[in-house]
Design a protein around this motif. Structure first.
Motif, short mmCIF file in Angstrom:
data_model
loop_
_atom_site.label_atom_id
_atom_site.label_comp_id
_atom_site.label_asym_id
_atom_site.label_seq_id
_atom_site.Cartn_x
_atom_site.Cartn_y
_atom_site.Cartn_z
N HIS A 88 26.99 57.63 2.59
CA HIS A 88 27.49 57.97 0.85
C HIS A 88 29.03 58.09 0.97
CE1 HIS A 88 26.77 62.26 2.16
NE2 HIS A 88 26.55 62.25 1.67
N VAL A 92 32.29 52.07 1.17
CA VAL A 92 32.18 50.49 1.62
C VAL A 92 31.22 50.28 0.47
CG1 VAL A 92 31.16 49.09 3.36
CG2 VAL A 92 32.79 50.71 3.83
N ASN A 93 30.58 49.03 0.18
CA ASN A 93 28.55 49.23 -0.39
C ASN A 93 28.63 48.29 -0.56
OD1 ASN A 93 30.47 50.37 -2.92
ND2 ASN A 93 28.59 51.54 -2.60
N MET A 94 27.01 48.00 0.21
CA MET A 94 26.38 46.93 0.67
C MET A 94 25.04 46.79 -0.36
SD MET A 94 24.38 47.67 3.90
CE MET A 94 22.53 46.20 4.63
N ALA A 100 16.98 46.45 -3.33
CA ALA A 100 16.70 47.43 -2.87
C ALA A 100 16.75 48.19 -4.46
CB ALA A 100 16.89 47.89 -2.34
N LEU A 101 17.04 47.39 -6.08
CA LEU A 101 16.26 47.49 -7.02
C LEU A 101 15.45 48.52 -7.42
CD1 LEU A 101 17.01 44.40 -9.26
CD2 LEU A 101 18.98 45.92 -7.98
N PHE A 102 16.10 50.15 -8.00
CA PHE A 102 15.19 50.99 -8.78
C PHE A 102 14.85 50.65 -9.10
CE2 PHE A 102 19.18 53.03 -6.98
CZ PHE A 102 19.31 52.67 -5.82
N PRO A 103 13.47 49.83 -9.12
CA PRO A 103 12.33 49.89 -9.41
C PRO A 103 12.16 51.09 -10.85
CG PRO A 103 10.89 51.04 -7.97
CD PRO A 103 12.20 50.48 -7.86
N HIS A 104 11.94 52.39 -11.31
CA HIS A 104 11.64 53.42 -12.22
C HIS A 104 13.55 52.99 -13.31
CE1 HIS A 104 13.78 55.54 -9.28
NE2 HIS A 104 14.33 56.15 -9.46
N PHE A 113 24.34 53.47 -11.07
CA PHE A 113 23.55 55.03 -10.43
C PHE A 113 24.70 55.33 -10.16
CE2 PHE A 113 21.85 56.52 -6.70
CZ PHE A 113 20.47 57.02 -7.15
N GLY A 114 25.58 54.50 -9.10
CA GLY A 114 26.64 55.12 -8.41
C GLY A 114 28.07 54.93 -8.92
N ARG A 117 26.92 59.00 -9.38
CA ARG A 117 27.36 59.56 -8.45
C ARG A 117 28.66 59.56 -8.41
NH1 ARG A 117 24.28 63.09 -8.17
NH2 ARG A 117 25.54 63.89 -5.98
N ARG A 161 25.71 45.91 -9.13
CA ARG A 161 24.95 47.17 -8.77
C ARG A 161 26.24 47.70 -7.25
NH1 ARG A 161 19.37 50.07 -6.35
NH2 ARG A 161 20.04 48.86 -4.32
N ALA A 162 26.20 46.65 -6.27
CA ALA A 162 27.49 47.01 -5.14
C ALA A 162 28.69 47.07 -5.46
CB ALA A 162 26.36 45.59 -4.55
N ARG A 165 31.23 50.15 -7.88
CA ARG A 165 32.51 51.06 -7.14
C ARG A 165 33.20 50.70 -6.80
NH1 ARG A 165 29.47 56.81 -5.71
NH2 ARG A 165 30.84 56.63 -4.04
#
Lengths: 380, 272
Positions: A88, A92-94, A100-104, A113-114, A117, A161-162, A165
């Motif tokens: 974190h 670098v993002n992956m 790995a999408l957040f299902p909720h 999301f990022g 943060r 999403r990746a 940032r």
């Protein structure tokens, strides 16, 4: 943080590397997944790590992301060793293979999301989310949940999403493995286009050599934890460094024989059955003392002509044989030709006309030939 | 799908199912039916009445016991959920630490341990540390009894979660703890809720362990009912039993609905 769009398409010696991987080793138990591997990446390039499963390419990617720590060696990003830095805290993002999408969370919350943060102001987050969704052409899907999207749409959310940032380095772990072939091809083109536009450095991991050649500026072929060859797609395909690479990247005919002469940049081999000789240009000095040699020729570089045809009489590398079978593959037809002496070579002929070539059917006596400059001398 | 399954039953299967269900539910049906019996005599039907439900309101001892059971259930279920979730997370996410399989097995052992032994062991412990037996000792005993159930439920949910979800959260700027709170916790919340409800019903049902670990003046509802029945069955008992059955059934249905809902969203979250 986006780099100005550069025209760099391959590693130039003058540019200082964005990322330096220096003699990195990672062991799991006694097994070295990545073995003293070194690699430099320049800013703005699209690099593909290509290799069969279990070759360590994903482990290397996870070390770049920070999910694994190297046992030895350094990973320098802009000159700073990031090996001990937690995921974190890395610029670098992956993009994950499973996305790995957040299902909720909705699409926009996933992308934001990022940014949340990172503590960006609300207005800027909203603007950045809109920009990213426009980038991957998902406007209008902001409020959908991941399970309300198709596979291709989910893949694009993961990419947005990746990228949100604005990482210095974007890592993509088999990003198209879950897409069907048609969608994969169009997505590859879009990904390459996107990378050109953003100028962000991309590292993609894939086991699909076509995918690597389509998207990447440079490809690093990995085998058993080591990089066995690094170069632009053309170089990898046309000048493979070893038999293993030649066979892994595309299809190739390996013609082995006894060295007759090695003079003036030409290697001449005598095939085992005696009589026929083949010749290819060899650039380097090579191993002067070797008694046996190998010349590799890609199937599309082999020409076929009926045996009674006089065309090309007297040219080098004319090998008499008989067509075993023909596989129609649409754009090309693949001919298997048994040479005198038993070696079977594959020749790919473009189906330039709808009628095909009727006088090259199975059982026909043919002459297979290739130009000396189209053969590759393999030393390893 | 259910309707089709029922329609597809052969005569043999239909009879088997009817017998099985009758075996399970006939006693309960009789108990509930007699709770509406107007007659004071348990075995004689005297017509429909809600009389015993009304009398229940004046049965001070029974109400106290019910209140005790409710408080024990809430406290024990909450403590068990907390401990069980922590254990499940440690086992599912802790990597390959030494003795992990042993730990996992030990966590599940109380599931099959005879209650008499668990009760006796706890009693010996409380005597040994000279703890005054009462409300808190029953809470501790019920926490012990129910936390492994919570752990099992939460662990199976965690096992079905894509590990890379947490990694993605870390990749996007979350510390490991923050990633757990922001991503894993919301996704396992249904399992935690289901675990809590199951723990609560188990605590509400338990007679054996509670009777080993409780003290004077702290009878739970099952203990109270059991001691009353030994003196003879009163219709009020039927009434309170019917109420408990309804409460437990509601909680079980809620727990299974939550688990089902969670299962559905988990499948959707799985990669293609």
């Amino acid at each position: 943080m986006i780099e100005p769009t550069t025209t760099t398409t391959s590693a130039s010696a003058t540019a200082s590397p964005l990322l330096r991987i220096v003699a990195v080793t990672k062991r799991f138990g006694g097994f070295a997944a990545v073995d003293a591997l070194s690699l430099d990446l320049v800013a703005g390039e699209f690099f593909a790590l290509l290799g069969p499963s279990g070759c360590g390419k994903t482990t290397l990617l996870r070390m770049l992301a920070g999910f694994e720590t190297p046992d030895h060696g350094a990973i320098l990003l802009d000159g700073e060793d990031v090996a001990p830095v937690l995921p974190h805290r890395r610029p670098v993002n992956m993009m994950f293979q499973s996305y790995a999408l957040f299902p909720h969370l909705s699409v926009q919350d996933n992308v934001a999301f990022g940014l949340r943060r990172a503590g960006l102001p609300k207005a800027e987050i909203a603007a950045r989310v809109a920009e990213m969704l426009a980038l991957v052409r998902l406007e209008g899907f902001e409020r959908r949940k991941p399970d309300q999207l198709s596979g291709g749409q989910r893949q694009r959310v993961a990419l947005a999403r990746a990228l949100a940032r604005r990482p210095r380095l974007l890592l993509l772990d088999e990003p198209m493995a879950a897409l069907d072939k048609k969608l994969r091809q169009s997505t590859q083109a879009e990904l390459k286009e996107l990378q050109r536009r953003l100028g962000t450095t991309f590292v993609i991991v894939t086991h699909d050599q076509e995918e690597a050649m389509t998207v990447a500026d440079r490809i690093g072929v990995m085998d058993r934890g080591r990089l066995v060859q690094v170069g632009p797609p053309r170089e990898l395909y046309e000048t493979p460094a070893s038999r293993w690479i030649a066979g892994f990247v595309g299809d190739i005919n390996l013609i082995e024989g006894r060295v007759v002469s090695r003079e003036g940049g030409r290697l001449v081999l005598a095939l085992p059955d005696g009589g026929a000789t083949v010749m290819a240009l060899c650039a380097g000095a090579g191993r002067q003392d070797a008694a046996d040699g190998c010349i590799a020729v890609r199937p599309e570089k082999i020409r076929l002509a009926p045996a009674d045809s006089a065309a090309g009489e007297g040219a080098p590398n004319r090998l008499a044989g008989e067509v075993v079978d023909v596989t129609y593959q649409g754009s090309v037809s693949l001919y298997r030709v048994a040479l005198k002496g038993g070696l079977v070579v594959r020749a790919a002929l473009a189906n330039a006309s709808r009628a095909g070539v009727p006088d090259l059917g199975p059982g026909r006596a043919v002459t297979a030939s290739f130009a000396p400059e189209d053969g590759v001398v393999l030393e390893a | 799908m259910r309707a089709r399954a029922l329609a597809g039953l052969s005569a043999f299967n239909a009879v088997s199912l009817a017998l099985g269900l009758a075996f399970l539910y006939l006693p309960i049906v009789i108990l509930v039916a007699y709770s509406f019996n107007a007659s004071r005599l348990v075995a004689v039907w005297g017509g429909w009445s809600l009389r015993w439900y009304g009398e229940l309101l004046h049965d001070r001892a029974m109400l106290d016991a019910a209140w005790m059971s409710l408080r024990v259930g809430v406290c024990a279920a909450t403590a068990a959920t907390l401990l069980g979730t922590l254990a499940a997370v440690a086992l599912a996410r802790g990597g390959g630490f030494l003795g992990r399989t042993l730990m996992s097995g030990m966590l599940y052992a109380p599931l099959v341990m005879p209650e008499v032994m668990t009760g006796l062991a706890l009693l010996l412990l409380f005597v040994a540390v000279d703890a005054e037996r009462g409300f808190w000792t029953v809470v501790i005993a019920h926490t012990t009894l129910t936390m492994c159930f919570v752990a099992v439920i939460v662990q199976s949910r965690l096992a079905g979660l894509d590990r890379s979800l947490e990694e993605a959260a870390m990749d996007l700027g979350c510390s490991p703890a923050r990633a757990f709170a922001a991503v894993t916790l919301p996704l396992i919340a249904p399992a935690i809720a289901a675990g809590w409800m199951l723990a609560f019903t188990l605590s509400l049902d338990d007679l054996v362990i509670a009777s080993f670990t409780t003290g004077p003046g702290s009878a739970t509802l099952p203990i109270r009912i059991y001691s009353e029945v030994r003196l003879g069955v009163r219709p009020e008992i039927n009434a309170i039993c019917a109420l408990v059955i309804v409460a437990v059934a509601l909680l079980i249905v809620a727990a299974s609905l939550i688990t089902k809902f969670a299962g559905g969203s988990r499948d959707a979250a799985a990669p293609l």
